[in-house]
Design an enzyme around this catalytic site. Structure first.
Site, mmCIF file in Angstrom:
data_model
loop_
_atom_site.group_PDB
_atom_site.id
_atom_site.type_symbol
_atom_site.label_atom_id
_atom_site.label_comp_id
_atom_site.label_asym_id
_atom_site.label_seq_id
_atom_site.Cartn_x
_atom_site.Cartn_y
_atom_site.Cartn_z
ATOM 1 N N THR A 95 11.719 -2.394 -13.532
ATOM 2 C CA THR A 95 12.232 -1.416 -12.558
ATOM 3 C C THR A 95 13.220 -2.060 -11.580
ATOM 4 O O THR A 95 14.204 -1.431 -11.185
ATOM 5 C CB THR A 95 11.072 -0.790 -11.769
ATOM 6 O OG1 THR A 95 10.252 -1.832 -11.223
ATOM 7 C CG2 THR A 95 10.210 0.068 -12.673
ATOM 8 N N THR A 96 12.964 -3.313 -11.193
ATOM 9 C CA THR A 96 13.890 -3.997 -10.279
ATOM 10 C C THR A 96 15.207 -4.300 -10.979
ATOM 11 O O THR A 96 16.293 -4.099 -10.424
ATOM 12 C CB THR A 96 13.247 -5.300 -9.760
ATOM 13 O OG1 THR A 96 11.969 -5.001 -9.191
ATOM 14 C CG2 THR A 96 14.125 -5.945 -8.706
ATOM 15 N N ASP A 106 1.519 -2.991 -15.166
ATOM 16 C CA ASP A 106 2.794 -3.355 -15.790
ATOM 17 C C ASP A 106 2.572 -4.217 -17.022
ATOM 18 O O ASP A 106 3.205 -4.013 -18.062
ATOM 19 C CB ASP A 106 3.688 -4.097 -14.788
ATOM 20 C CG ASP A 106 4.268 -3.171 -13.724
ATOM 21 O OD1 ASP A 106 4.046 -1.953 -13.833
ATOM 22 O OD2 ASP A 106 4.932 -3.669 -12.801
ATOM 23 N N ASP A 157 7.134 -4.853 -6.565
ATOM 24 C CA ASP A 157 7.406 -3.934 -7.672
ATOM 25 C C ASP A 157 8.530 -2.982 -7.257
ATOM 26 O O ASP A 157 8.411 -2.270 -6.252
ATOM 27 C CB ASP A 157 6.135 -3.152 -8.017
ATOM 28 C CG ASP A 157 6.360 -2.174 -9.156
ATOM 29 O OD1 ASP A 157 6.665 -2.622 -10.259
ATOM 30 O OD2 ASP A 157 6.266 -0.955 -8.907
#
Length: 599
Positions: free
Chosen positions: A149-150, A453, A116
């Site tokens: 997020t990545t 998520d 994550d």
């Protein structure tokens, strides 16, 4: 007459005064130089196009007596971009369904294994001031959407890398910033107009596919069928409607518990609230139907005087009465709660043996050491009230029956090596609990992050009713659209827009590289499909993206690779703003540590 500047302690003159003396042009020249040095620092921040500074504690090094270091211009931007790319390269290999995990070991030996993006950046403890922007960027994406997020971190890094190349070609940062803003606005407009699939009546099958897409790169990927259905059932169960008629799906109402043992696939969903605690005594009932729940935030123990308070006894015959009153005081409290109809008592503090005796005799289920946050959630679920003190306005102790929460049943169940207490049904809002099962703490922590998520992603789809196709489809389409848009701009901003378009391709490229596919060929074919879609109006090609299993270009809408439109909107906005924030910095001022004269 003219004025003098005197520095502590004394002034040097040939009259026996110990020190140094400067006069005339030398003094004025030095004063002007010192002032101009300060002015030059802030000059580039003037006006609506002014640039920013980074100031790192404690003082600034200049030939004017300010203690520290100063960097400016291309050197600063180059160093900032290098620091950010170093962080981006760490998390780049964790993108996509074939992404790999990172193991982060803290200085005290704590281990975190995750892929994550937000978690990785938080655990890295980044120190470089510009690279810290990436940590804030990932946190913003995580709080706004819950996923992506990545991707947002990788895109921001690529935007900065390409912008730095333009700066090296003598393109002013202001032109690049303007171009990036224009490109972001155009990309969002194209995304909303032609790439968003409207799903006004979202069915469960679509939601499960979206949840599976979110889990594909996580530890839950092999179990995505089971967890996809579990996620949709959980988020659908907590649906609430506001007074304005708006549907809301609060993720906080899904309570996640972690229990060691069994396999990941044996995770189950409980319709109700689960407490990771057990009853205070084995003689208490393990099942209570039609539960009336008292929620306490005070001790059920024999009363003791608080620190600093003492009782002076003049008549020894009264001493036994005082001791007896200490016992009867807590007994009366419990009796008032039971008389109000309570058959379950949950307290955040302790229950001593004397009170346990009273509760067992009354057939009441008592649970001690409850988390205060759990008590507040149970209060919302059951319509009860967390009571901190039984005293009323008159100073007497009493219990109002309206403070009791109501549930269909309270049940004790054995899970793994411990016990859980399930509260089924509720008077007001709905809540569910997910009991995660796994081999060890590392697996359970990563499962919790992946499930959170997925819950956030499904919630966003249910609230916005808009989805887009995944697998690099959106990025390829926007890249083609922005390249065509750039040719219509007759200024230097054209180069920045073209650079933005090129930067978007980093997402499909990274997806392909992580899947051990030929990234150059796959991305070229994907761009060809989307070029056909936009030039020859072949609308079916708009939904084409990467199939990383077979290394082909396929219709990802049919394959079920879907994401919330909000994920793409936010990650475009956040990545652009982060890149602009770094580009606006033209100077770094590092202040040195102040020396203690008494050290």
């Amino acid at each position: 007459g003219l004025e003098k500047i005197m520095f502590s302690n004394k002034l040097a003159l040939p009259l026996g005064i110990d020190g140094e003396r400067q006069k005339g042009k030398d003094v004025r020249g030095e004063n002007v130089q010192a002032i101009l040095a300060v002015v030059n620092i802030i000059k580039t921040s003037l006006g609506p196009k002014g640039l920013d500074k980074i100031i790192v504690s404690n003082k600034l090094a200049l030939p004017l007596g300010i203690d520290g270091e100063r960097q400016k211009g291309k050197d600063v931007r180059g160093e900032n971009v290098q620091a950010i790319l170093a962080v981006v390269n760490i998390i780049k290999t964790s993108l996509g369904p074939k992404g790999l995990d990172k193991m982060i070991v803290s200085n005290v030996g704590d281990v975190v294994t995750t892929n994550d993006g937000a978690t990785i950046l938080q655990k890295l403890h980044v120190e470089h001031p510009a690279a810290k922007v990436l940590v804030d960027l990932a946190n913003s994406q995580d709080s706004a959407v819950g996923d992506g997020t990545t991707s947002v971190t990788i895109l921001a890094g690529e935007l900065l890398k390409n912008a730095n190349e333009l700066i090296n070609q003598n393109i002013h940062p202001t032109n690049i910033i303007m171009g990036y803003r224009m490109a972001c606005e155009k990309a969002i407009a194209v995304l909303k107009e032609s790439l968003t699939l409207d799903t006004a009546s979202v069915n469960n099958e679509t939601l499960i596919q979206i949840a599976k897409t979110s889990m594909a790169s996580k530890i839950l990927g092999p179990y995505s069928e089971h967890f996809g259905k579990l996620t949709v059932d959980a988020i659908s169960a907590v649906r609430t409607v506001t007074q304005g008629g708006e549907e809301k799906y609060p993720v906080n109402s899904v309570h996640i518990l972690k229990q060691h043992g069994k396999s990941i696939g044996e995770t189950k969903l409980i319709k109700g609230f689960a407490l990771p605690l057990t009853r205070a005594s084995q003689q208490m009932p393990s099942y209570v139907p039609n539960a009336k729940i008292a929620l306490l935030d005070f001790d059920l123990r024999k009363s003791k005087l608080k620190m600093g308070i003492a009782v002076e006894v003049s008549d020894m015959s009264k001493l036994e009465d005082i001791r007896e009153r200490e016992t009867t005081l807590i007994r009366d409290r419990i009796q008032q709660i039971i008389d109000a109809g309570a058959n379950v008592i949950l307290t955040s503090k302790g229950i001593d043996d004397l009170c346990l005796k009273y509760l067992v005799e009354a057939g009441v289920l008592g649970v001690r050491r409850c988390d205060k946050r759990d008590l507040r959630k149970i209060a919302k679920l059951t319509g009860g009230k967390v009571v901190t003190d039984m005293s009323n306005l008159e100073g007497e102790e009493s219990w109002d029956a309206e403070d009791l929460g109501v549930a269909d049943s309270v049940e004790l169940d054995n899970v793994a090596d411990g016990e859980l207490i399930y509260i089924h049904g509720g008077k007001t809002t709905k809540t569910v609990s997910v009991v995660l099962r796994g081999a060890n703490e590392f697996v359970l922590d990563e499962m919790e992050r992946a499930l959170h998520d997925a819950l956030c992603v499904v919630r966003r789809v249910l609230e916005s009713k808009e989805v887009v196709v995944g697998g690099g489809s959106v990025e390829a389409a926007l890249s083609i659209a922005l390249e065509r848009y750039a040719t219509t701009i007759e200024s230097r901003e054209q180069l920045a827009i073209a650079s933005f378009a090129q930067s978007l391709l980093i997402i499909p490229k990274t997806l392909a590289v992580n899947a051990a596919q030929d990234a150059t060929e796959l991305v070229a074919r994907l761009r060809a499909y989307h070029n056909e879609a936009q030039l020859k109006q072949k609308t079916e090609y708009v939904r084409y993206g990467l199939d990383l299993e077979e290394g082909k270009i396929v219709d990802n809408a049919k394959m079920g690779v879907l994401e919330p439109a909000l994920t793409k909107l936010k990650y475009l906005q956040f990545a652009t703003e982060a890149a602009i924030t770094i580009l606006r910095i033209d100077e770094v001022i590092k202040k040195s540590q102040k020396q203690d004269p008494n050290a």
